[in-house]
Motif scaffolding. Sequence first.
Motif, short mmCIF file in Angstrom:
data_model
loop_
_atom_site.label_atom_id
_atom_site.label_comp_id
_atom_site.label_asym_id
_atom_site.label_seq_id
_atom_site.Cartn_x
_atom_site.Cartn_y
_atom_site.Cartn_z
N GLY A 101 0.74 -1.26 0.08
CA GLY A 101 -0.11 -0.08 0.07
C GLY A 101 0.71 1.20 0.08
N GLY A 102 1.79 1.33 0.98
CA GLY A 102 2.79 2.45 0.68
C GLY A 102 3.34 2.47 -0.23
N GLN A 103 3.92 1.56 -1.08
CA GLN A 103 4.57 1.57 -2.33
C GLN A 103 3.63 2.12 -3.36
N GLN A 104 2.44 1.68 -3.47
CA GLN A 104 1.52 2.35 -4.30
C GLN A 104 1.16 3.69 -4.25
N GLN A 105 1.03 4.19 -2.93
CA GLN A 105 0.83 5.55 -2.82
C GLN A 105 1.91 6.49 -3.21
N ARG A 106 3.33 5.76 -3.04
CA ARG A 106 4.32 6.73 -3.74
C ARG A 106 4.48 6.60 -4.97
N VAL A 107 3.76 5.73 -5.83
CA VAL A 107 3.88 5.83 -7.11
C VAL A 107 2.89 6.82 -7.64
N PHE A 108 1.79 6.82 -7.13
CA PHE A 108 0.67 7.81 -7.40
C PHE A 108 1.17 9.17 -7.21
N LEU A 109 1.78 9.35 -5.97
CA LEU A 109 2.52 10.80 -5.94
C LEU A 109 3.35 10.94 -6.73
N ALA A 110 4.34 9.87 -7.25
CA ALA A 110 5.11 10.24 -8.66
C ALA A 110 4.39 10.80 -9.82
N ARG A 111 3.24 10.00 -10.16
CA ARG A 111 2.46 10.35 -11.34
C ARG A 111 2.04 11.85 -11.27
N ALA A 112 1.85 12.08 -9.96
CA ALA A 112 1.07 13.75 -9.65
C ALA A 112 2.19 14.52 -9.92
N PHE B 211 -2.54 8.55 3.72
CA PHE B 211 -1.87 8.01 4.50
C PHE B 211 -2.43 6.59 5.09
N VAL B 212 -3.81 6.15 4.29
CA VAL B 212 -4.53 5.01 4.63
C VAL B 212 -3.53 3.84 4.33
N GLY B 213 -3.20 3.05 5.29
CA GLY B 213 -2.65 1.83 4.82
C GLY B 213 -1.20 2.00 4.27
N VAL B 214 -0.44 2.92 4.78
CA VAL B 214 0.97 3.11 4.48
C VAL B 214 1.79 3.03 5.84
N ASP B 215 3.13 2.68 5.25
CA ASP B 215 3.85 2.39 6.32
C ASP B 215 4.67 4.12 6.79
N GLN B 216 5.34 4.08 7.85
CA GLN B 216 5.83 5.15 8.36
C GLN B 216 6.93 5.92 7.58
N LYS B 217 7.67 4.84 6.74
CA LYS B 217 8.59 5.49 5.75
C LYS B 217 7.83 6.39 4.55
N THR B 218 6.73 5.77 4.13
CA THR B 218 5.98 6.20 2.89
C THR B 218 5.52 7.45 3.72
N GLU B 219 5.01 7.72 4.73
CA GLU B 219 4.35 8.78 5.43
C GLU B 219 5.26 9.98 5.45
N ALA B 220 6.56 9.56 5.75
CA ALA B 220 7.67 10.71 5.79
C ALA B 220 8.02 10.92 4.50
N VAL B 221 8.07 10.40 3.68
CA VAL B 221 8.26 10.64 2.19
C VAL B 221 7.02 11.83 1.64
N LEU B 222 6.07 11.20 2.05
CA LEU B 222 4.80 12.10 1.49
C LEU B 222 4.92 13.49 2.07
N PHE B 223 5.03 13.47 3.43
CA PHE B 223 4.88 14.58 4.12
C PHE B 223 6.26 15.57 3.60
N GLN B 224 7.26 15.02 3.42
CA GLN B 224 8.42 15.83 2.85
C GLN B 224 8.24 16.47 1.65
N ILE B 225 7.59 15.66 0.75
CA ILE B 225 7.27 16.26 -0.54
C ILE B 225 6.14 17.15 -0.53
N PHE B 226 5.05 16.86 0.04
CA PHE B 226 4.13 17.84 0.19
C PHE B 226 4.55 19.30 0.74
#
Length: 250
Positions: A147-158, A172-187
């Motif tokens: 789930g976390g990897q999928q969310q990062r891929v869709f962030l890459a598409r955006a 952030f639903v169903g993602v790991d802490q690493k992905t959450e940190a990546v998302l917040f950093q890029i946001f």
Amino acid sequence: MTNFTMTETAPIAVNHLSVNYRTTQALRNINVTIEPGSLIGIFGPNGAGKSTLVQAMLGLIPVVTGQVSWGDQPLASQRERVAYVPQRSQIDWSFPATVWDVVMMGRVRQTGWFHRFSVPSRRIAAAALERVGMSEFRDRRIGALSGGQQQRVFLARALAQRADVFFFDEPFVGVDQKTEAVLFQIFSELAAEGKIVLVVNHDLGESITHFDQLLLLNRELIDFGSRDRVLTPTNMTRAYGGHVQFFSAA
């Protein structure tokens, strides 16, 4: 013509926005102005209309009253400059697409359907994958990822869209802490670049401190602004009813 350039993002103005689902009023008279350069969290209880607000702003569902403008035009008429990532539950993960296929979808508007992607577009997509730490998975089927990897891929598409406005619905639903940190950093990086970044979220824990501003919703706008302004006992009672625990930074 709009009165702002690609590097100067205008505010989004939501005026008297109301949405009905059959006989139920989903949103009532929402008025808010969203300035560029901030990471904004949209919060509220289940059924508060958070996803409905995003979809109505983008023109994906009909509204009863109101309008959403960006600069001097409707936001919905400028979708080429908007990136939208829906909830994971709305995505067909069985679709036989690779990670690279998904990210390249972010370049379709610039390239056009049935046209070969240019070398610059491929470089932009590769850089987006690198930015989210998913380059090594480019040939993997999207449905085979976590789930976390999928969310990062869709962030890459955006990111590959090179948009000026970003909407993320429950990323952030169903993602790991690493992905959450990546998302917040890029946001945060996107907001620092002057972009408009809106994130639907439900977590009232420590992650709430990452947002510059909060939009608290329960079918109507409860409040909008800084955490100190929005996270008051009165507002939380209006939004959630009764007592609710939430994280408050000192």
